[in-house]
Design a protein around this motif. Structure first.
Motif, PDB file in Angstrom:
ATOM      1  N   PRO A  22      14.712  29.327  36.750  1.00 23.22           N
ATOM      2  CA  PRO A  22      13.829  30.463  36.458  1.00 23.22           C
ATOM      3  C   PRO A  22      12.956  30.172  35.244  1.00 23.22           C
ATOM      4  N   ILE A  23      11.682  30.539  35.330  1.00 26.99           N
ATOM      5  CA  ILE A  23      10.721  30.299  34.257  1.00 26.99           C
ATOM      6  C   ILE A  23      10.018  31.616  33.932  1.00 26.99           C
ATOM      7  N   MET A  24       9.854  31.883  32.642  1.00 24.73           N
ATOM      8  CA  MET A  24       9.169  33.106  32.238  1.00 24.73           C
ATOM      9  C   MET A  24       7.667  32.964  32.404  1.00 24.73           C
ATOM     10  N   GLY A  25       7.031  33.971  32.997  1.00 27.46           N
ATOM     11  CA  GLY A  25       5.588  33.990  33.174  1.00 27.46           C
ATOM     12  C   GLY A  25       4.904  34.765  32.065  1.00 27.46           C
ATOM     13  N   LEU A  26       3.600  34.925  32.195  1.00 30.30           N
ATOM     14  CA  LEU A  26       2.828  35.632  31.180  1.00 30.30           C
ATOM     15  C   LEU A  26       3.128  37.128  31.144  1.00 30.30           C
ATOM     16  N   ASP A  27       3.857  37.633  32.126  1.00 28.86           N
ATOM     17  CA  ASP A  27       4.303  39.022  32.105  1.00 28.86           C
ATOM     18  C   ASP A  27       5.625  39.175  31.378  1.00 28.86           C
ATOM     19  N   ASN A  28       6.104  38.057  30.796  1.00 27.60           N
ATOM     20  CA  ASN A  28       7.379  38.027  30.074  1.00 27.60           C
ATOM     21  C   ASN A  28       8.563  38.386  30.956  1.00 27.60           C
ATOM     22  N   GLN A  29       8.418  38.114  32.232  1.00 30.89           N
ATOM     23  CA  GLN A  29       9.506  38.255  33.187  1.00 30.89           C
ATOM     24  C   GLN A  29       9.851  36.880  33.748  1.00 30.89           C
ATOM     25  N   TYR A  30      11.116  36.693  34.078  1.00 29.77           N
ATOM     26  CA  TYR A  30      11.523  35.429  34.689  1.00 29.77           C
ATOM     27  C   TYR A  30      11.174  35.433  36.174  1.00 29.77           C
ATOM     28  N   HIS A  31      10.651  34.306  36.623  1.00 28.56           N
ATOM     29  CA  HIS A  31      10.288  34.143  38.022  1.00 28.56           C
ATOM     30  C   HIS A  31      11.092  32.992  38.619  1.00 28.56           C
ATOM     31  N   THR A  32      11.523  33.186  39.836  1.00 27.90           N
ATOM     32  CA  THR A  32      12.410  32.228  40.492  1.00 27.90           C
ATOM     33  C   THR A  32      11.706  31.605  41.682  1.00 27.90           C
ATOM     34  N   MET A  33      11.881  30.307  41.855  1.00 24.79           N
ATOM     35  CA  MET A  33      11.214  29.588  42.941  1.00 24.79           C
ATOM     36  C   MET A  33      11.677  30.101  44.294  1.00 24.79           C
ATOM     37  N   GLY A  34      10.849  29.823  45.283  1.00 27.45           N
ATOM     38  CA  GLY A  34      11.186  30.203  46.644  1.00 27.45           C
ATOM     39  C   GLY A  34      10.339  31.307  47.221  1.00 27.45           C
ATOM     40  N   GLY A  35       9.399  31.847  46.423  1.00 24.56           N
ATOM     41  CA  GLY A  35       8.531  32.904  46.935  1.00 24.56           C
ATOM     42  C   GLY A  35       7.132  32.795  46.380  1.00 24.56           C
ATOM     43  N   ALA A  36       6.223  33.634  46.890  1.00 27.94           N
ATOM     44  CA  ALA A  36       4.818  33.580  46.495  1.00 27.94           C
ATOM     45  C   ALA A  36       4.640  33.882  45.014  1.00 27.94           C
ATOM     46  N   ASP A  37       5.409  34.826  44.472  1.00 24.44           N
ATOM     47  CA  ASP A  37       5.236  35.205  43.072  1.00 24.44           C
ATOM     48  C   ASP A  37       5.446  34.034  42.126  1.00 24.44           C
ATOM     49  N   PHE A  38       6.387  33.164  42.438  1.00 30.70           N
ATOM     50  CA  PHE A  38       6.640  32.006  41.566  1.00 30.70           C
ATOM     51  C   PHE A  38       5.408  31.111  41.508  1.00 30.70           C
ATOM     52  N   HIS A  39       4.820  30.837  42.650  1.00 33.34           N
ATOM     53  CA  HIS A  39       3.601  30.022  42.687  1.00 33.34           C
ATOM     54  C   HIS A  39       2.472  30.691  41.901  1.00 33.34           C
ATOM     55  N   VAL A  40       2.311  31.995  42.063  1.00 30.71           N
ATOM     56  CA  VAL A  40       1.229  32.700  41.381  1.00 30.71           C
ATOM     57  C   VAL A  40       1.451  32.695  39.881  1.00 30.71           C
ATOM     58  N   ALA A  41       2.662  33.040  39.446  1.00 26.61           N
ATOM     59  CA  ALA A  41       2.942  33.133  38.009  1.00 26.61           C
ATOM     60  C   ALA A  41       2.819  31.784  37.324  1.00 26.61           C
ATOM     61  N   MET A  42       3.364  30.743  37.934  1.00 30.18           N
ATOM     62  CA  MET A  42       3.314  29.416  37.308  1.00 30.18           C
ATOM     63  C   MET A  42       1.888  28.879  37.264  1.00 30.18           C
ATOM     64  N   THR A  43       1.124  29.072  38.325  1.00 31.30           N
ATOM     65  CA  THR A  43      -0.244  28.554  38.379  1.00 31.30           C
ATOM     66  C   THR A  43      -1.165  29.344  37.465  1.00 31.30           C
ATOM     67  N   ASP A  44      -0.944  30.645  37.361  1.00 33.09           N
ATOM     68  CA  ASP A  44      -1.760  31.499  36.499  1.00 33.09           C
ATOM     69  C   ASP A  44      -1.671  31.057  35.041  1.00 33.09           C
ATOM     70  N   MET A  45      -0.533  30.532  34.626  1.00 33.15           N
ATOM     71  CA  MET A  45      -0.375  30.084  33.244  1.00 33.15           C
ATOM     72  C   MET A  45      -1.350  28.963  32.918  1.00 33.15           C
ATOM     73  N   LEU A  46      -1.625  28.106  33.888  1.00 35.30           N
ATOM     74  CA  LEU A  46      -2.559  27.005  33.673  1.00 35.30           C
ATOM     75  C   LEU A  46      -4.008  27.473  33.748  1.00 35.30           C
ATOM     76  N   LEU A  47      -4.260  28.506  34.533  1.00 37.68           N
ATOM     77  CA  LEU A  47      -5.614  29.025  34.705  1.00 37.68           C
ATOM     78  C   LEU A  47      -6.008  30.000  33.604  1.00 37.68           C
ATOM     79  N   ALA A  48      -5.027  30.600  32.940  1.00 34.87           N
ATOM     80  CA  ALA A  48      -5.294  31.568  31.877  1.00 34.87           C
ATOM     81  C   ALA A  48      -5.036  30.999  30.497  1.00 34.87           C
ATOM     82  N   GLY A  49      -4.193  29.963  30.395  1.00 40.46           N
ATOM     83  CA  GLY A  49      -3.756  29.465  29.107  1.00 40.46           C
ATOM     84  C   GLY A  49      -2.605  30.311  28.589  1.00 40.46           C
ATOM     85  N   PHE A  50      -1.878  29.773  27.599  1.00 33.10           N
ATOM     86  CA  PHE A  50      -0.740  30.529  27.078  1.00 33.10           C
ATOM     87  C   PHE A  50      -0.352  30.034  25.694  1.00 33.10           C
TER      88      PHE A  50
END
Length: 502
Positions: free
Chosen positions: A380-408
């Motif tokens: 599990p990896i924390m996204g920019l919403d400060n929530q942990y996201h777990t692989m295996g679903g669309a949200d994980f791809h969105v949250a992880m990729t958004d970090m690179l597109l938005a910066g952090f």
């Protein structure tokens, strides 16, 4: 994953005075300094040596002074000596020859607020020759612009020859792992980038990378090297890019010394030249990259394995020019985890590998063609919403990729932000099938994530901070072999979907 003279006299009567223009000198070599980034306490600098003359330069030396309180730390693509505040940079063996009209460059990290002065190139002023105008020189000092306090955005996208949205896959070229061997000639045309897995080192710290085709005893039906090269050429004639991928799960690469760095450059260059490849993929996993204790600023790394890797890749990029394709496939642990943890932390005790790809990505942000993080085999990896996201679903791809597109912010420090990459530099990686790796997402879920990132549609519980990203580059998978094994589900689902994106 498993696995670069005419004398002109101008008479002007002004208050009975006559001004004589100096003799114009012919075009000469120049060395131009630029600060490519500045973070207040330090900066990254680059000198570009350009041969404006008519004869080839066979060696160059750039000398300059720095004011008291400013020093040079890490440097690359040159050899450096210093005496007090005077620094001398000379060419390396591979970039000393500069043809008329051509340029080479070297770079370094500066500590302090000063900039180079009194620069000479091969004993002459770095500004080169001066062509006079028909008016006397002004005595008014030109306006100055203070150096930027934040890193500049990445440079405009180069013309890589890739489609706007690309399908990227790894080909098991040097081994078999249950999915079966696939000849290069049989790789379907839908794959826009084919990463050859893997080039691996002769030892962990040697930097000496070797690649060979899978032996026939392990891969029945393997082609000859000549057939392999011919198939690569055929792919390239179709506009496809074929890269050598270095590392993988078993290929630990630690460039702990400059000798290892130079061996890496030499050996990887030899592989690229032998097979006529388009570039390089960095797939460092395991313990290849980690940060030394006290190395806490991703913009100014000091750890040798990090600094030497950056230098090596820059050298290869310079050697092969603007068309060189550079991709990277880090795991989330080495990138997005940096939002919370960076290296061993300010007090020690953390895993020194956390976020350790960030200084490499940051330093090479203008050279990376595609960064496709592995959104699999991840905790599990924390996204920019400060929530942990777990692989295996669309949200994980969105949250992880958004970090690179938005910066952090790195390690929670709002004053130390990892800047966003260009949309066209960002893709994400997902297993081709259930047997290829943990974190498989069915095609509908993958496409839901892409629609959210590109169009802002079909988003789940995570709303992208980066907004819509119509230039999102595409999808990477491990692997082409596994996709074939499972009936080409990945290719058949996603290639037409990517082509239909705006």
């Amino acid at each position: 994953m498993r696995r670069t003279p005419i004398l002109v006299v101008v008479a002007i009567t002004v208050a009975a005075a006559i001004w004589l223009a100096p003799a114009a000198s012919a075009a000469t070599p120049t060395a131009v300094f630029t600060k490519t980034s500045d973070w207040g306490s330090g900066w990254e600098g680059k000198y570009t040596v350009t041969n404006g003359g008519t004869t080839t330069i066979t060696g160059w030396t750039v000398v300059f002074d720095l004011p008291a309180g400013t020093t040079v730390g890490t440097y690359w693509d040159a050899l450096m000596t210093s005496s007090g505040q005077r620094y001398t940079f000379t060419n390396r063996s591979w970039n000393g020859t500069v043809a008329p009209g051509a340029s080479v460059s070297f770079g370094f990290l500066g500590s302090g607020s000063g900039s180079p002065v009194n620069c000479t190139l091969n004993g002459q002023p770095c500004s080169g020759g001066v062509t006079p105008t028909t008016a006397p020189p002004t005595t008014t000092a030109p306006p100055t612009t203070p150096p930027p306090t934040t890193p500049p955005p990445t440079s405009p996208p180069p013309n890589t020859g890739l489609p706007k949205h690309a399908l990227i896959g790894y080909l098991h070229a040097s081994f078999a792992n249950g999915s079966g061997y696939l000849r290069m000639a049989d790789v379907p045309a839908e794959w826009d980038i084919v990463n050859l897995a893997f080039g691996e080192p002769t030892s962990v710290t040697s930097g000496d990378i070797r690649f060979r085709l899978c032996p026939a005893s392990e891969c029945p039906g393997v082609e000859t090297e000549a057939q392999f090269i011919a198939a690569i050429r055929a792919k390239q004639q179709q506009g496809k890019k074929v890269l050598i991928s270095i590392g993988g799960q078993n290929g630990q690469v630690q460039l702990t010394t400059t000798a290892a760095r130079d061996a890496f450059v030499s050996s990887v260059g030899a592989i690229i030249d032998r097979y006529g490849l388009n570039g390089l993929d960095i797939d460092f996993e395991g313990h290849s990259l980690s940060l030394n204790t006290g190395d806490t600023d991703f913009k100014n790394p000091t750890t040798p394995v990090i600094v030497n890797l950056i230098s090596a890749i820059r050298t290869l990029k310079q050697r092969y020019g603007a068309g060189f394709v550079l991709t990277m496939a880090p795991e989330t642990f080495f990138v997005q985890l940096g939002y919370q943890f960076y290296g061993s932390g300010p007090f020690g005790g953390q895993d020194p590998r956390a976020g350790s790809y960030l200084p490499v990505i940051y330093a090479l942000r203008n050279d990376i063609t595609v960064l496709h993080v592995q959104d699999y085999n991840s905790g599990p990896i924390m996204g920019l919403d400060n929530q942990y996201h777990t692989m295996g679903g669309a949200d994980f791809h969105v949250a992880m990729t958004d970090m690179l597109l938005a910066g952090f912010p790195v390690a929670g420090n709002a004053a130390n932000v990892f800047p966003a990459l260009r949309e066209d530099q960002v893709a994400f990686g997902t297993p081709a099938a259930v047997g290829a790796g943990n974190g498989y997402v069915a095609p509908a879920g993958v496409q839901q994530a892409v629609n959210c990132l590109v169009r802002g549609q079909s988003c789940g519980s995570y709303a992208p901070r980066s907004g819509t990203n119509p230039n999102f580059r595409g999808l990477m998978t491990w692997s082409i072999n596994w996709d074939r094994y499972y009936g080409w589900e990945f290719k058949n689902s996603h290639e037409p979907f990517l082509n239909a994106l705006p």
